[in-house]
Structures are given as C-alpha cells and as structure tokens.
Design a protein around this motif. Structure first.
Motif, PDB file in Angstrom:
ATOM      1  N   ARG A  26     118.675  74.288 -35.263  1.00 47.47           N
ATOM      2  CA  ARG A  26     118.543  72.926 -36.062  1.00 47.47           C
ATOM      3  C   ARG A  26     117.152  72.650 -36.422  1.00 47.47           C
ATOM      4  O   ARG A  26     116.064  73.372 -35.895  1.00 47.47           O
ATOM      5  CB  ARG A  26     119.334  71.679 -35.389  1.00 47.47           C
ATOM      6  CG  ARG A  26     120.776  72.158 -35.295  1.00 47.47           C
ATOM      7  CD  ARG A  26     121.518  71.164 -34.474  1.00 47.47           C
ATOM      8  NE  ARG A  26     123.068  71.098 -34.519  1.00 47.47           N
ATOM      9  CZ  ARG A  26     123.646  70.433 -33.696  1.00 47.47           C
ATOM     10  NH1 ARG A  26     123.119  69.696 -33.039  1.00 47.47           N
ATOM     11  NH2 ARG A  26     125.108  70.582 -33.946  1.00 47.47           N
ATOM     12  N   VAL A  27     116.779  71.422 -36.800  1.00 53.43           N
ATOM     13  CA  VAL A  27     115.366  70.881 -36.926  1.00 53.43           C
ATOM     14  C   VAL A  27     114.593  70.744 -35.470  1.00 53.43           C
ATOM     15  O   VAL A  27     115.114  69.981 -34.506  1.00 53.43           O
ATOM     16  CB  VAL A  27     115.390  69.568 -37.358  1.00 53.43           C
ATOM     17  CG1 VAL A  27     113.941  69.067 -37.668  1.00 53.43           C
ATOM     18  CG2 VAL A  27     116.051  69.553 -38.892  1.00 53.43           C
ATOM     19  N   ILE A  30     121.946  66.214 -41.462  1.00 52.90           N
ATOM     20  CA  ILE A  30     120.500  66.914 -41.003  1.00 52.90           C
ATOM     21  C   ILE A  30     120.460  66.414 -39.438  1.00 52.90           C
ATOM     22  O   ILE A  30     120.366  65.322 -39.131  1.00 52.90           O
ATOM     23  CB  ILE A  30     119.415  66.265 -41.553  1.00 52.90           C
ATOM     24  CG1 ILE A  30     119.539  66.775 -43.011  1.00 52.90           C
ATOM     25  CG2 ILE A  30     117.980  66.999 -41.198  1.00 52.90           C
ATOM     26  CD1 ILE A  30     118.479  66.316 -44.157  1.00 52.90           C
ATOM     27  N   ALA A  34     113.900  70.522 -43.635  1.00 54.09           N
ATOM     28  CA  ALA A  34     115.456  70.532 -43.604  1.00 54.09           C
ATOM     29  C   ALA A  34     116.235  70.147 -44.887  1.00 54.09           C
ATOM     30  O   ALA A  34     117.132  70.756 -45.443  1.00 54.09           O
ATOM     31  CB  ALA A  34     115.782  70.135 -42.261  1.00 54.09           C
TER      32      ALA A  34
END
Length: 566
Positions: free
Chosen positions: A108-109, A137, A127
């Motif tokens: 993920r971020v 997100i 993202a």
C-alpha cells in the motif's frame, strides 16, 4: 578370468562392509546432516555460552561444542559448512509483530520515513492517479514527529482525492487520517460523539479534522472493503521473506488487531492464511499466535481440540488486550498530563473492570495473557490488576506479559520482577520516541521513566525484544544495536545511557528470553542439543568488534537446519 573376477568381487564385498562400518556409525551415534565448523557460535545457553562447531540432524541440533566432539557424528552424506570464524547466533524470535498487516502495508501507500508535508501529499497523489474512481486509497506508517509534530488533516489530501475515500494509519496504529470523502461515507460529522476509548479530533468550531484516535476508528473501518484471501496470503509470503532476510525465524504475531478493529480478523487470518499455508507446505517461519482477549473462550475451545502445538510451524500462544493508546498519538495513559496538551492524560482504551473480568476468566482457564500498556499509569493499572488476578486464581507459571512497558512510574520495575511479569519491549521504538517523549512529557519525566531496559533486568525481569512491525522495521540486529547504544538519529550521545545493555543481554532478549516469554523455550531460543536448528550466520568475523559496536548483517538464515535465506 572367472577366478580373477570372483577374487575382486570378494574384495569389493569386504571393502563395502569396511566402508559401511566406517561411514555409518552405530544406531547410538546417528550421522549428522550438516556440520558447522570454524565458527564463533553464541548459543544463548548459559551451560555452554560459546562453541566453534555444531551438528544438525533431522532439523534439530545433534551436537554442539568443539570440533573434535562434533566431528564424531560426521559421516557419509554430511554437508560441511566451514565458516572462517563468522559469528553464528540462534534464530531471532521477534516477540511482537503484526505479520499480515505488515505484509499488507508493503503493498500500500508507504509513508514511513516521510519528513515533510509535500512528500506526504506526493505519495498519496501518486496512489490516487493509479486508483479507480470510488476505490479506497489505503496506507500508513506516517510519523508527524518527523516533520515537527504537526498532525496531518484531511485538507492535505482532499484536493487530490476528490473521488476516492482515503485512510492512512499512523505508524503506531493508534491514529489514522481520513479524507473528507471517507468521513462523509462513514457518517462522521460535527454531530458524531466520541466512542468509549476513542477520540474524533476536531477543529475549534467542532468539525472533524480527519484524525481518528484509537477506538474512534471503528466508526470508519467497517466501510473499508475486506481484504481478499489472496491479498492476505501474498502479504504473508512477503512478510515471511522479509523476516528471513533479517534473521527472524519465529514471530509472536498479535494479528490485525488494534483498538476499533474487529476481533474477527485474527480468526479469519488463522483459517485463511496460517492453516492454509501449513496444509500446503508454504510456511517459512514459525508463528506463535495471540488472539483478542474478548475471544478467549474461542481460543480455549481450539486448544481443547488441537492442542497448543498445531505443527512445527504454528503455536497457539494466548490472548491480548489494550489498556491505553500510544505516546505519538497522545493517547498513552499517564499520571500527569501531556506538556503539549495540559488537559490530556491519555486514554484508557478498555474499561479496567471489563479488562479484569476477561483476564481473570482466561487466566483461570490456563491461557497466557498479554496486555498493551505504554503510559506509566496504564502500566501500574495492569500491575495492580495482575496482583489481584494472582491472589484470586493462585500461583502458577503464567508468564503474564505487558506489551511495550515504555514509560514506568518509580517502583514499577521492581514490581515487574516481584510479580514475575514479562516485559515485552521494542528497542527501536526509542529511536522515534526520544525527541517526542522529551517534548510531550518534559525532560525529567522522560529521563526517569522511559525504556528502562537495564533497570528491568536488574530487577530480574524477563525481557523479550521485538519490533512491533510494521510500526518500525522488523530488524533484530538493528534492535540489538539500539539496546546497546540508545543513540537516536541526529544525536551524538545515548538517551539515558545508564539503561544501555551489553551485547549478550540484548541477544538473549531476542532469543532465549523471547522464546521463554511465549513458552517455546524447550524448542527454540538457544542452540542446545535437541532443540530445533534455527540459526543465523552473521557477516562479522570478530566477536569483540560485534560486542563493542553492535554492528553486523545477516549472511544466511537457516530454519530446521535448511538454508531459508538467501
């Protein structure tokens, strides 16, 4: 020719018999699969602290000592590793991780290490550009202390995420940032009330800023789509590979369980990931699993059906709960208020009566209990509670654990020792807390009560080291060095130097003491005959240099005598 052939055949039979007698010892002396020689082996076993050779058979340590003793079990088919003086240590036991959550964070971020707002926004924007409209997100790892302490707010990312809900957890998992789309979707507004054990951060006019602390996240998390089984299995694979790269062969996994998070996630991961991986031969590291305290009867039933040892890879540990939040989120519970928030003493995440009743019942049933406590008041509350549990349920070898034990009131270290409580601590947390603790608690409070490793050892407390990954990196050698040096980034001197540990003490806290803290010391934690052959070969060839500087890297990791990394 026929006579000649018969003679040679007879000679061959005799030679074969002699060869077999030479290379295959009697059943009382089995042949080793692997022999390590010319090494500096730190055993974590006080009966033989160091050795230069070790033999392994069928995944367990057959012999350890000097070469003349170990070579007796070498024979035909034995593989030899001549290590040229390299240091070997037991496989590291990371006493506190969130394994699958950490693996998901890799996907993920990633906001770990970000030290300015622009970079925070840039990573979220990147993202968002790759996300479908309406999809969430997700990410985390941010630490506001790295850019001066200011908390992020929804407006930082609203303009770049107008069509996507966003949830970004702080590095400690006790706070997260939602954008305005996510707040609207989950119904969080100026009319929303703070749930018990949580806080919705607000502006002066009462509008939510986007920050949700501890149990307040339960207002938003149900709106995030469930992570698929395949995603969780891939997260587990990535996490296991990272652990092996860092020399970790066993973890104590507290699951995807945090304040505000459904306790079901831990049970889903047990069935969908761990049991699946075990059944399909995809386990790479050993795991000792802890489950949410509120589900203790479920764990008790499972142990009744399957026992505590599911396989050589999976062990059922115990149950875990939360007493307070975290220092970074200003939700750790203290006797005195935060310097930067004079009316804030932190949060008691779980009502003490509820916590006591669940602990009393699960302890009476023989389960091991671990409770998260960071602030000095939270730790004292749990010490008091444990004393009452013991007086009610009676004495036994329970190895009650306090997770983190970061900030302690005067006299608390002695109480840990007197009550036999395990201090499950994370050395690398102090690297990010040294500055913030001074700012939030004041110099005097921070210096007297923070990360008291040596004081705990001096009180005969069992110290178990871990990382709390993904809060900080899973890196035992980094944690060992931190425990020895206690020098935060950009500092020249140690923070509270009187609490520095020796290399031997730090290594034991990551090996035998960590194994003992989860009842696995008969199988793991030291390089002793009969135990599982989990060990790590380090880059250094000088024990003296290692003891002085604490610097080394992992060259190879072995699990059950087989090379697992690289």
């Amino acid at each position: 020719m026929r006579l000649y052939a018969l003679v040679w055949a007879s000679i061959a039979v005799v030679l074969a018999v002699v060869f077999r007698a030479w290379w295959i010892p009697s059943p009382s002396s089995p042949v080793a699969d692997l022999v390590l020689t010319n090494a500096v082996i730190f055993t974590s076993d006080d009966s033989l602290p160091f050795a230069d050779s070790m033999a392994v058979r069928n995944g367990r340590i057959l012999r350890i000592g000097n070469y003349s003793f170990v070579k007796e079990v070498a024979g035909y088919g034995t593989k030899h590793l001549h290590l040229g003086g390299k240091v070997v240590v037991p496989g590291f036991v990371d006493s506190h991780v969130h394994l699958i959550f950490g693996g998901l964070q890799i996907m993920r971020v990633d906001l770990r290490g970000v030290n300015q707002q622009d970079e925070f926004v840039r990573r979220v924007k990147e993202a968002a550009m790759n996300a479908k409209e309406g999809s969430w997100i997700l990410g985390g790892g941010w630490n506001n202390d790295l850019w001066g302490g200011e908390f992020p707010v929804a407006s930082w990312v609203d303009h770049i995420t107008p069509y996507n809900p966003v949830w970004l957890s702080r590095m400690d998992g006790h706070m997260g940032l939602a954008n305005s789309v996510a707040l609207k979707l989950s119904g969080i507004s100026n009319l929303s009330e703070d749930p018990e054990g949580g806080t919705i951060m607000r502006t002066a006019s009462g509008e939510p800023t986007g920050l949700l602390i501890d149990s307040a996240s339960e207002l938003l998390l149900p709106w995030i789509p469930k992570v698929s089984v395949n995603e969780r299995r891939e997260a587990f694979r990535r996490a296991s590979n990272l652990a092996l790269m860092r020399g970790v062969t066993t973890v104590v996994d507290f699951g995807r369980y945090l304040p505000g998070v459904s306790p079901e996630l831990s049970w889903e991961d047990f069935a969908d990931v761990y049991q699946w991986a075990d059944a399909t031969g995809k386990m790479m590291i050993r795991v000792c699993l802890f489950f949410p305290l509120e589900t203790w009867t479920r764990l008790l039933d499972l142990i009744g059906k399957m026992g505590r040892v599911i396989s050589q890879w999976i062990y059922l540990g115990g149950v875990k709960a939360f007493a307070d939040g975290s220092l970074g989120s200003n939700s750790a519970l203290f006797y005195e208020p935060y310097v930067d928030e004079p009316h804030n003493y932190g949060l008691q995440v779980t009502a003490i009566e509820t916590l006591f009743n669940m602990t009393l019942s699960s302890d009476k049933s023989g389960l091991q209990v671990a409770i998260h406590a960071i602030g000095d008041r939270a730790n004292d509350l749990i010490l008091d509670m444990h004393e009452l549990v013991v007086s009610t349920n009676g004495m036994r070898d329970r190895r009650f654990r306090i997770e983190h034990a970061q900030h302690l009131a005067p006299g608390a270290t002695a109480r840990f020792g007197r009550l036999g409580i395990v201090a499950s601590v994370q050395p690398d947390h102090l690297l990010v807390d040294a500055n913030s603790a001074t700012r939030k608690l004041g110099i005097d409070r921070a210096q007297k009560g923070s990360y008291l490793f040596r004081s705990l050892l001096a009180s005969n407390v069992q110290l178990a080291f871990g990382s709390d990954w993904p809060v900080v990196d899973i890196n035992p050698l980094g944690g060992v060095r931190t425990a020895m040096k206690r020098i935060p980034p950009a500092w020249n001197d140690a923070w509270i130097p009187s609490e520095c540990l020796t290399l031997n003490d730090a290594l034991k806290a990551y090996t035998i003491s960590a194994a003992r803290a989860c009842f696995l010391d008969k199988e793991l934690g030291s390089l002793s005959p009969g135990k599982l052959a989990d060990f790590v070969i380090l880059s250094t060839g000088s024990w003296d240099d290692f003891a002085a500087e604490g610097s080394a890297s992992v060259e190879a990791t072995y699990v059950a005598g087989l090379q697992a990394y690289p």
